[in-house]
Design an enzyme around this catalytic site. Structure first.
Site, PDB file in Angstrom:
ATOM      1  N   ASP A 160     -47.557  45.831 -12.138  1.00 29.31           N
ATOM      2  CA  ASP A 160     -47.939  47.116 -12.730  1.00 29.31           C
ATOM      3  C   ASP A 160     -47.834  47.115 -14.255  1.00 29.31           C
ATOM      4  O   ASP A 160     -47.259  46.207 -14.860  1.00 29.31           O
ATOM      5  CB  ASP A 160     -47.084  48.260 -12.146  1.00 29.31           C
ATOM      6  CG  ASP A 160     -45.631  47.858 -11.889  1.00 29.31           C
ATOM      7  OD1 ASP A 160     -45.143  46.931 -12.557  1.00 29.31           O
ATOM      8  OD2 ASP A 160     -44.994  48.479 -11.036  1.00 29.31           O
ATOM      9  N   ASN A 179     -36.662  56.388  -4.851  1.00 27.66           N
ATOM     10  CA  ASN A 179     -37.492  57.178  -3.927  1.00 27.66           C
ATOM     11  C   ASN A 179     -38.283  56.283  -2.964  1.00 27.66           C
ATOM     12  O   ASN A 179     -39.170  56.739  -2.267  1.00 27.66           O
ATOM     13  CB  ASN A 179     -38.446  58.091  -4.711  1.00 27.66           C
ATOM     14  CG  ASN A 179     -39.458  57.304  -5.555  1.00 27.66           C
ATOM     15  OD1 ASN A 179     -39.473  56.076  -5.526  1.00 27.66           O
ATOM     16  ND2 ASN A 179     -40.304  58.015  -6.282  1.00 27.66           N
ATOM     17  N   HIS A 209     -40.215  53.691  -3.848  1.00 23.33           N
ATOM     18  CA  HIS A 209     -41.462  53.094  -4.345  1.00 23.33           C
ATOM     19  C   HIS A 209     -41.328  51.580  -4.472  1.00 23.33           C
ATOM     20  O   HIS A 209     -40.244  51.048  -4.725  1.00 23.33           O
ATOM     21  CB  HIS A 209     -41.945  53.745  -5.653  1.00 23.33           C
ATOM     22  CG  HIS A 209     -41.175  53.404  -6.884  1.00 23.33           C
ATOM     23  ND1 HIS A 209     -40.834  54.339  -7.833  1.00 23.33           N
ATOM     24  CD2 HIS A 209     -40.678  52.230  -7.368  1.00 23.33           C
ATOM     25  CE1 HIS A 209     -40.185  53.759  -8.824  1.00 23.33           C
ATOM     26  NE2 HIS A 209     -40.076  52.472  -8.562  1.00 23.33           N
ATOM     27  N   GLU A 246     -45.948  55.299  -5.291  1.00 23.03           N
ATOM     28  CA  GLU A 246     -45.009  56.401  -5.119  1.00 23.03           C
ATOM     29  C   GLU A 246     -45.130  56.978  -3.708  1.00 23.03           C
ATOM     30  O   GLU A 246     -46.106  56.691  -2.990  1.00 23.03           O
ATOM     31  CB  GLU A 246     -45.321  57.488  -6.166  1.00 23.03           C
ATOM     32  CG  GLU A 246     -45.146  57.022  -7.620  1.00 23.03           C
ATOM     33  CD  GLU A 246     -43.685  56.944  -8.064  1.00 23.03           C
ATOM     34  OE1 GLU A 246     -42.807  56.679  -7.226  1.00 23.03           O
ATOM     35  OE2 GLU A 246     -43.425  57.132  -9.261  1.00 23.03           O
TER      36      GLU A 246
HETATM   37  C1  F6R Z   1     -41.482  47.232 -11.687  1.00 21.16           C
HETATM   38  C2  F6R Z   1     -41.771  47.923 -10.437  1.00 21.16           C
HETATM   39  C3  F6R Z   1     -40.831  48.928  -9.864  1.00 21.16           C
HETATM   40  C4  F6R Z   1     -39.372  48.520  -9.927  1.00 21.16           C
HETATM   41  C5  F6R Z   1     -38.480  49.610  -9.357  1.00 21.16           C
HETATM   42  C6  F6R Z   1     -37.019  49.244  -9.450  1.00 21.16           C
HETATM   43  O1  F6R Z   1     -42.519  46.353 -12.020  1.00 21.16           O
HETATM   44  O2  F6R Z   1     -42.782  47.693  -9.893  1.00 21.16           O
HETATM   45  O3  F6R Z   1     -41.184  49.175  -8.518  1.00 21.16           O
HETATM   46  O4  F6R Z   1     -39.198  47.326  -9.205  1.00 21.16           O
HETATM   47  O5  F6R Z   1     -38.708  50.789 -10.056  1.00 21.16           O
HETATM   48  O6  F6R Z   1     -36.664  49.185 -10.801  1.00 21.16           O
HETATM   49  P1  F6R Z   1     -35.269  48.573 -11.266  1.00 21.16           P
HETATM   50  O7  F6R Z   1     -35.290  47.149 -10.885  1.00 21.16           O
HETATM   51  O8  F6R Z   1     -35.259  48.779 -12.749  1.00 21.16           O
HETATM   52  O9  F6R Z   1     -34.222  49.357 -10.551  1.00 21.16           O
END
Ligand code: F6R
Length: 249
Positions: free
Chosen positions: A67, A136, A138, A143
């Protein structure tokens, strides 16, 4: 889902880096699906150290990130381009043209999403997809409510995600509202998936995931239940609320 329980973040990072190296040694031209955020940072450091010692080479590896924020230039410290260059690519022997992220500055975002899906197909699909998980549920920026059959698409980030990511910005207002993300269908097409989860803040999320027995669009990570080769590497703090389910790996 195979569950590997480890002591802490450091152990998770080392185990994940070793798993990546096994994939790359078996197939030096592997296509790796990469994530940003806190979860993979330690793994990236471990990979950089291994590469520096010449224990592994990424010269033929292709990478595809999950992303990128919309409207944040590549050179901005908050962009995922910047993160990947600083935290990983600059420390590996990768060939820069083989490292791909969605272009969140594209003027035609729908065309950019199509281009990214075509690119993944042309690379032959993703051999190993690395994932973190949002509180959440994701994965990528898919989302809650994201369709299971989605390819790369534009998303509006939820308040929960913007709040979680505000730690990287000077204020919540500065956190972008939209992103491009690889979709759940693309993630599920990966040949193998590795999910990294660390810390007490993820314990409830992880317990929820590990106790689910069917896919629920309200909790996107549950899509992983449909995939035959998912490995979860999680530390004690993240597994604290998961109970006996861990023993069933
Ligand atoms: C990042 C991504 C997100 C993160 C998720 C967890 O490229 O795709 O799905 O993996 O938000 O983030 P952290 O690792 O910062 O807790």
């Amino acid at each position: 889902m195979k569950v590997i329980a480890v002591k802490d973040y450091q152990a998770m990072s080392v185990a994940a880096a070793q798993a990546v190296c096994s994939v790359v040694r078996a197939n030096p031209g592997s296509a790796l699906g990469l994530a940003t955020g806190s979860s993979p940072l330690g793994m990236y450091q471990a990979l950089a150290a291994m590469c520096k010692k010449k224990a592994i080479s990424f010269r033929k590896v292709r990478t595809v990130n999950l992303d990128e924020y919309i409207g944040v230039p590549e050179t901005d410290v908050h962009s995922y381009h910047y993160y990947m260059n600083k935290r990983l690519f600059s420390a590996l022997d990768v060939v820069p043209k083989n490292c791909h992220l969605p272009n969140g500055m594209a003027s035609q975002l729908d065309d950019e999403c199509k281009r990214y899906d075509r690119l993944i197909t042309e690379l032959g699909g993703i051999d190993l997809q690395l994932l973190g998980i949002g509180q959440n549920g994701h994965i990528g920026f898919n989302e809650p409510g994201s369709p299971l059959d989605s390819g790369t698409h534009v998303v509006t980030l939820t308040a929960s995600t913007r709040h979680a990511n505000a730690r990287f910005f000077s204020s919540i207002e500065d956190v972008p509202r939209q992103a491009i993300t690889v979709g759940l269908a693309t993630i599920l097409k990966s040949r193998e998936i590795m999910l990294l989860v660390s810390g007490a803040a993820k314990a409830e999320t992880l317990a929820r995931l590990l106790h689910m027995d069917c896919v629920d669009a309200g909790f996107p990570a549950s899509a992983l239940l449909k995939h035959p080769r998912v490995t979860l590497i999680a530390d004690q703090a993240a597994l604290a609320k998961a109970g006996a389910v861990v023993n069933h790996g």
